[in-house]
Scaffold this motif. Structure first.
Motif, short mmCIF file in Angstrom:
data_model
loop_
_atom_site.label_atom_id
_atom_site.label_comp_id
_atom_site.label_asym_id
_atom_site.label_seq_id
_atom_site.Cartn_x
_atom_site.Cartn_y
_atom_site.Cartn_z
N ASP A 121 0.85 -1.19 0.00
CA ASP A 121 0.00 0.00 0.00
C ASP A 121 0.89 1.24 0.00
O ASP A 121 1.48 1.59 1.02
CB ASP A 121 -0.91 -0.01 1.23
CG ASP A 121 -1.95 1.10 1.20
OD1 ASP A 121 -1.89 1.95 0.29
OD2 ASP A 121 -2.82 1.12 2.09
N SER A 122 0.97 1.90 -1.16
CA SER A 122 1.76 3.13 -1.25
C SER A 122 0.88 4.38 -1.20
O SER A 122 1.35 5.49 -1.36
CB SER A 122 2.58 3.14 -2.55
OG SER A 122 1.70 3.12 -3.68
N GLY A 123 -0.41 4.17 -0.94
CA GLY A 123 -1.36 5.27 -1.00
C GLY A 123 -1.52 6.06 0.27
O GLY A 123 -2.17 7.11 0.28
N LEU A 124 -0.96 5.59 1.39
CA LEU A 124 -1.04 6.34 2.64
C LEU A 124 0.02 7.45 2.59
O LEU A 124 1.19 7.24 2.92
CB LEU A 124 -0.81 5.42 3.84
CG LEU A 124 -1.90 4.35 4.05
CD1 LEU A 124 -1.50 3.39 5.14
CD2 LEU A 124 -3.23 5.01 4.36
N THR A 125 -0.40 8.62 2.13
CA THR A 125 0.54 9.68 1.80
C THR A 125 0.03 11.03 2.29
O THR A 125 -1.16 11.32 2.23
CB THR A 125 0.74 9.77 0.26
OG1 THR A 125 1.11 8.49 -0.24
CG2 THR A 125 1.81 10.78 -0.10
N ILE A 126 0.97 11.84 2.78
CA ILE A 126 0.69 13.24 3.11
C ILE A 126 1.55 14.10 2.20
O ILE A 126 2.77 13.89 2.11
CB ILE A 126 1.02 13.55 4.58
CG1 ILE A 126 0.10 12.76 5.52
CG2 ILE A 126 0.89 15.04 4.87
CD1 ILE A 126 0.48 12.86 6.96
N GLN A 127 0.95 15.06 1.53
CA GLN A 127 1.68 16.00 0.69
C GLN A 127 1.91 17.27 1.50
O GLN A 127 0.98 17.98 1.81
CB GLN A 127 0.90 16.31 -0.58
CG GLN A 127 1.61 17.29 -1.51
CD GLN A 127 2.94 16.79 -2.00
OE1 GLN A 127 3.04 15.69 -2.54
NE2 GLN A 127 3.99 17.58 -1.82
N GLY A 128 3.16 17.52 1.83
CA GLY A 128 3.47 18.68 2.64
C GLY A 128 3.30 19.99 1.86
O GLY A 128 3.80 20.12 0.75
N THR A 129 2.57 20.93 2.46
CA THR A 129 2.38 22.26 1.88
C THR A 129 2.32 23.26 3.02
O THR A 129 2.27 22.89 4.20
CB THR A 129 1.07 22.36 1.08
OG1 THR A 129 -0.05 22.29 1.99
CG2 THR A 129 0.95 21.26 0.04
N ALA A 130 2.28 24.54 2.66
CA ALA A 130 2.13 25.58 3.67
C ALA A 130 0.77 25.47 4.37
O ALA A 130 0.59 25.97 5.48
CB ALA A 130 2.27 26.95 3.03
N GLY A 131 -0.18 24.80 3.72
CA GLY A 131 -1.52 24.67 4.29
C GLY A 131 -1.75 23.38 5.05
O GLY A 131 -2.86 23.13 5.52
N THR A 132 -0.72 22.54 5.18
CA THR A 132 -0.87 21.30 5.94
C THR A 132 -1.11 21.61 7.41
O THR A 132 -0.41 22.43 8.01
CB THR A 132 0.38 20.42 5.80
OG1 THR A 132 0.60 20.13 4.42
CG2 THR A 132 0.22 19.11 6.54
N THR A 133 -2.12 20.99 8.01
CA THR A 133 -2.47 21.26 9.40
C THR A 133 -2.25 20.01 10.26
O THR A 133 -2.00 18.92 9.74
CB THR A 133 -3.93 21.70 9.52
OG1 THR A 133 -4.78 20.58 9.15
CG2 THR A 133 -4.23 22.88 8.60
N GLU A 134 -2.43 20.18 11.55
CA GLU A 134 -2.29 19.06 12.48
C GLU A 134 -3.34 17.98 12.19
O GLU A 134 -3.09 16.80 12.37
CB GLU A 134 -2.42 19.55 13.92
CG GLU A 134 -2.13 18.48 14.96
CD GLU A 134 -2.07 19.04 16.37
OE1 GLU A 134 -2.22 18.24 17.31
OE2 GLU A 134 -1.87 20.27 16.52
N ASP A 135 -4.52 18.42 11.72
CA ASP A 135 -5.57 17.45 11.38
C ASP A 135 -5.11 16.49 10.28
O ASP A 135 -5.48 15.31 10.30
CB ASP A 135 -6.83 18.18 10.89
CG ASP A 135 -7.54 18.93 12.00
OD1 ASP A 135 -7.09 18.80 13.16
OD2 ASP A 135 -8.51 19.64 11.71
N HIS A 136 -4.32 17.00 9.33
CA HIS A 136 -3.83 16.14 8.25
C HIS A 136 -2.90 15.05 8.78
O HIS A 136 -2.78 13.99 8.16
CB HIS A 136 -3.09 16.98 7.20
CG HIS A 136 -3.97 17.92 6.45
ND1 HIS A 136 -3.72 19.26 6.34
CD2 HIS A 136 -5.13 17.71 5.77
CE1 HIS A 136 -4.67 19.84 5.62
NE2 HIS A 136 -5.54 18.92 5.27
N LEU A 137 -2.24 15.33 9.89
CA LEU A 137 -1.29 14.38 10.45
C LEU A 137 -1.93 13.46 11.49
O LEU A 137 -1.41 12.35 11.73
CB LEU A 137 -0.11 15.10 11.09
CG LEU A 137 1.08 15.42 10.18
CD1 LEU A 137 0.69 16.38 9.08
CD2 LEU A 137 2.23 16.02 11.00
N LYS A 138 -3.03 13.89 12.11
CA LYS A 138 -3.61 13.09 13.19
C LYS A 138 -5.03 12.63 12.87
O LYS A 138 -5.25 11.51 12.48
CB LYS A 138 -3.56 13.89 14.50
CG LYS A 138 -2.11 14.22 14.91
CD LYS A 138 -2.04 15.08 16.16
CE LYS A 138 -2.34 14.28 17.40
NZ LYS A 138 -2.14 15.08 18.63
#
Length: 364
Positions: free
Chosen positions: A102-119
């Motif tokens: 599974d390579s689909g579990l991905t976060i794309q880092g941007t200036a708009g990335t928030t804590e919600d995207h990580l948790k």
């Protein structure tokens, strides 16, 4: 939607047959808890195995791949850094596909990335109706990777603000995610197999510097551009055929045109020509991936608008879109190359003449 209609399949979809072969032949190898395949099978998937007819997918430093696999066996995350276009994202995708399927579990880092995207976040309609519970919780890719014991990919991590990056510090140290809203039930423990692969471009240094605490949670590996011109020519040719797919049999691909393209990229990247002329390297990215993109675009031009061949004139046209991106001075550097290198070679070589004649007016 059929597989043919999908523009880009995931690595586990594109190479499903190879992954199945590796799984079938992986019985006797030691396999870490949580890994779908053994480290040996993961290595073979990325670097190839002629006997099993497994294609090589990453071209570069084999030892780097070995170190990356060993890192993911341990407690630290893997950080892949390098110039843009050096296949960092591709390597992270291949590793995740081989290890976790599974390579689909991905976060794309941007200036708009928030804590919600990580948790995690909440489905507010359900939250209002039923209150905080597992049903109203929306898990992030990190949450899912911890829960399922899989690899999470974090692309362009230095694009995120420092306070968002540092959310990873406790997650990577404790391998636990707290959800205060769920009370005593609000704790997610990472299962065996969980780890993080992050990527960062060296040109992004200074955008958002990583904290020392976060850096300690990663092993850093630098993915370098290909220095061997012969090897790069073979790679560009192979990758071009793969990109063209069924069209590869219908487009005439001249080795001299591929040689010209790779020579230009090698010389502009290194700042010197084969005969020792010093060049100012452009700020634009002159990576192997960009060379493949140019060859692919030029081949499509030849197929749909030309004589169904990949020619040097089309290379000259497509080169503009790569070089002229950010710095106006790159046009001056390219004009110097055309006037002092390409012009001289055009006097003795028909391929270089076609390139020079088509591109000499583009850099005025």
């Amino acid at each position: 939607m059929t597989q043919q209609q999908i523009i880009k399949q995931s690595a586990e979809q594109r190479f499903q047959e190879e992954l199945d072969i590796l799984t079938q032949n992986d019985g006797g190898a030691a396999k870490p808890l949580g890994w779908v395949r053994s480290p040996k099978a993961v290595r073979q998937f990325i670097l190839g195995n002629e006997q099993l007819k497994i294609s090589r997918k990453f071209f570069g430093d084999d030892a780097l791949v070995d170190r990356a696999i060993v890192t993911l066996l341990g407690k630290q995350g893997l950080m892949l850094v390098g110039e843009p276009g050096t296949a960092k994202s591709m390597l992270s995708e291949l590793l995740a596909a081989a290890i976790s399927d599974d390579s689909g579990l991905t976060i794309q880092g941007t200036a708009g990335t928030t804590e919600d995207h990580l948790k995690y976040s909440w489905n507010y309609a359900l939250l209002l109706a039923e209150g905080p519970n597992e049903k109203s919780l929306v898990p992030s890719p990190v949450y899912q990777a911890m829960q399922q014991g899989k690899i999470i990919r974090f692309e362009e991590i230095t694009r995120c603000p420092p306070e968002i990056q540092d959310v990873l510090v406790s997650l990577m140290s404790e391998k636990t995610m707290m959800i205060p809203e769920l009370g005593q039930q609000g704790r997610v423990y990472a299962k065996a197999g969980f780890n993080i692969i992050a990527t960062a471009n060296l040109r992004d240094r200074g955008v958002h510097e990583m904290s020392s605490a976060l850096k300690r949670r990663f092993n850093f590996e630098t993915v370098k551009p290909i220095a061997d011109a012969v090897f790069e020519r073979e790679l560009v040719f192979t990758q071009l055929q793969r990109e063209l797919g069924d069209l590869s049999a219908q487009v005439s691909i001249s080795e001299s045109v591929i040689d010209l393209l790779v020579t230009i990229f090698q010389e502009l990247r290194q700042g010197t020509t084969k005969d020792g002329t010093t060049l100012k390297t452009p700020d634009a990215v002159m990576s192997t991936a960009e060379a493949v993109n140019i060859a692919y675009a030029a081949a499509l031009e030849g197929y749909y608008l030309g004589d169904q061949s990949l020619n040097a004139a089309a290379i000259a046209k497509q080169l503009i879109g790569v070089v002229l991106k950010d710095n106006p001075d790159d046009a001056k550097r390219m004009r110097f190359y055309m006037d002092n290198v390409a012009r001289e070679r055009a006097k003795q070589d028909a391929t270089w003449k076609a390139f020079f004649d088509a591109g000499k007016t583009f850099w005025q």
